[in-house]
Design an enzyme around this catalytic site. Structure first.
Site, PDB file in Angstrom:
ATOM      1  N   ASP A 196       0.870  -1.167   0.000  1.00 23.93           N
ATOM      2  CA  ASP A 196       0.000   0.000   0.000  1.00 23.93           C
ATOM      3  C   ASP A 196       0.909   1.219   0.000  1.00 23.93           C
ATOM      4  O   ASP A 196       2.093   1.124   0.360  1.00 23.93           O
ATOM      5  CB  ASP A 196      -0.897  -0.027   1.239  1.00 23.93           C
ATOM      6  CG  ASP A 196      -1.749   1.218   1.369  1.00 23.93           C
ATOM      7  OD1 ASP A 196      -2.387   1.610   0.373  1.00 23.93           O
ATOM      8  OD2 ASP A 196      -1.771   1.801   2.474  1.00 23.93           O
TER       9      ASP A 196
ATOM     10  N   ASP B 267      -0.060   5.081   0.815  1.00 22.41           N
ATOM     11  CA  ASP B 267      -0.257   6.156   1.782  1.00 22.41           C
ATOM     12  C   ASP B 267      -0.135   5.648   3.218  1.00 22.41           C
ATOM     13  O   ASP B 267      -0.805   4.691   3.622  1.00 22.41           O
ATOM     14  CB  ASP B 267      -1.627   6.789   1.594  1.00 22.41           C
ATOM     15  CG  ASP B 267      -1.791   7.394   0.203  1.00 22.41           C
ATOM     16  OD1 ASP B 267      -0.781   7.500  -0.523  1.00 22.41           O
ATOM     17  OD2 ASP B 267      -2.929   7.738  -0.158  1.00 22.41           O
TER      18      ASP B 267
ATOM     19  N   ASP C 270      -1.278  -0.181   6.129  1.00 20.83           N
ATOM     20  CA  ASP C 270      -1.587   0.455   7.415  1.00 20.83           C
ATOM     21  C   ASP C 270      -3.064   0.340   7.778  1.00 20.83           C
ATOM     22  O   ASP C 270      -3.444   0.669   8.901  1.00 20.83           O
ATOM     23  CB  ASP C 270      -1.224   1.942   7.353  1.00 20.83           C
ATOM     24  CG  ASP C 270      -2.181   2.719   6.459  1.00 20.83           C
ATOM     25  OD1 ASP C 270      -2.948   3.548   6.964  1.00 20.83           O
ATOM     26  OD2 ASP C 270      -2.190   2.475   5.235  1.00 20.83           O
TER      27      ASP C 270
END
Length: 276
Positions: free
Chosen positions: A18, A20, A192
């Site tokens: 991922d 961001d 996250d």
């Protein structure tokens, strides 16, 4: 401390990241807010709304319902944007804006996976106009991101063609595994957000990076490694160690991420001016 990444020469493997708050410290889309605002793609009213979205994202992330509302809003916002102009604005400010917010730990991990012979794939809900250049900067081999419909006039129509979010990310990972010959049981994934649980579940080595509360609970319950990335670093300082040339990039994506935003910079400026 990051674990040593084991080397598996056969069969082929990959590491799925991922973007961001996993590889970079902020939202890839909203980081370009000043560029989009100065380029005339977004007005002050839209800037304020997107500034709030950035604030929520940085504090605690967006849940599923908030993401859906933001997707609808950004789809409408970007209608009529010239795609080439978006690409040019991103290219002009890419190094200045992205270099300082890349996690040193993530850059090291990408390097380790490449050294171990794995492909590195960025899988992001943001769009290719933003994600693809960042992927090239990082030396990623492939990019999967959101794709929006582009009209004959070269502008976004406001319709979403492909939304790289939640289960769709896992589907993309499985499709890449089939087409590229990846053994998912030996692949790695990093995120996250609990919204990426399907992607994390699709590989044999899932990792939670700076996880939100929901993902932290899941990671603890399942015994997944939890990594703390907190040292942003200018990529220019790491160029001697990140010299692995990127292989041909497979882009499954385009631009809901590029769609958005000048809000944070304008909003902060307004607060400063009002406080004087």
């Amino acid at each position: 401390m990051l674990r040593v990444v084991e080397n598996h020469s056969l069969p082929r493997t990959a590491a799925f990241f991922d973007l961001d708050k996993t590889v970079i410290a902020k939202s890839s889309t909203l980081t370009f807010s000043k560029s989009f605002y100065q380029g005339g793609l977004i007005n002050r009213r839209a800037a304020l709304r997107t500034a709030y979205a950035q604030f929520v994202f940085l504090v605690g992330g967006l849940d599923h319902d908030q993401m859906e509302r933001m997707r609808e809003y950004l789809s409408t916002l970007c209608r009529g944007w010239n795609v080439q102009q978006v690409k040019e604005l991103v290219a002009e400010t890419l190094h200045d804006l992205i270099d300082p917010i890349i996690y040193d730990e993530a850059a090291s991990l990408i390097e380790r996976h490449h050294t171990a012979g794995r492909d590195v794939v960025i899988v992001s809900t943001s769009g290719a106009e933003v994600v693809e250049p960042i992927g090239e900067l990082l030396g990623a081999d492939r990019v999967v991101a959101t794709r929006m419909v582009v009209g004959d006039d070269g502008c976004f129509t406001g319709e979403v063609e492909y939304y790289a979010y939640g289960p769709t990310k896992a589907e993309a990972v499985r499709e890449l595994a089939e087409s590229e010959g990846y053994d998912l049981a030996r692949c790695y994934a990093y995120s996250d957000s609990a919204t990426d649980l399907p992607m994390l579940e699709a590989v044999g080595h899932p990792h939670a990076v700076n996880p939100d509360r929901a993902l932290r609970r899941e990671a603890l319950a399942r015994g997944w490694p939890i990594l703390d990335f907190h040292r942003p670093v200018r990529l220019k300082k790491r160029l001697p160690t990140l010299s692995v040339p990127p292989r041909p990039t497979l882009v499954a994506a385009a631009a809901i991420g590029a769609v958005a935003t000048a809000g944070l910079v304008w909003y902060a400026a307004r607060r400063r001016s009002s406080a004087i």
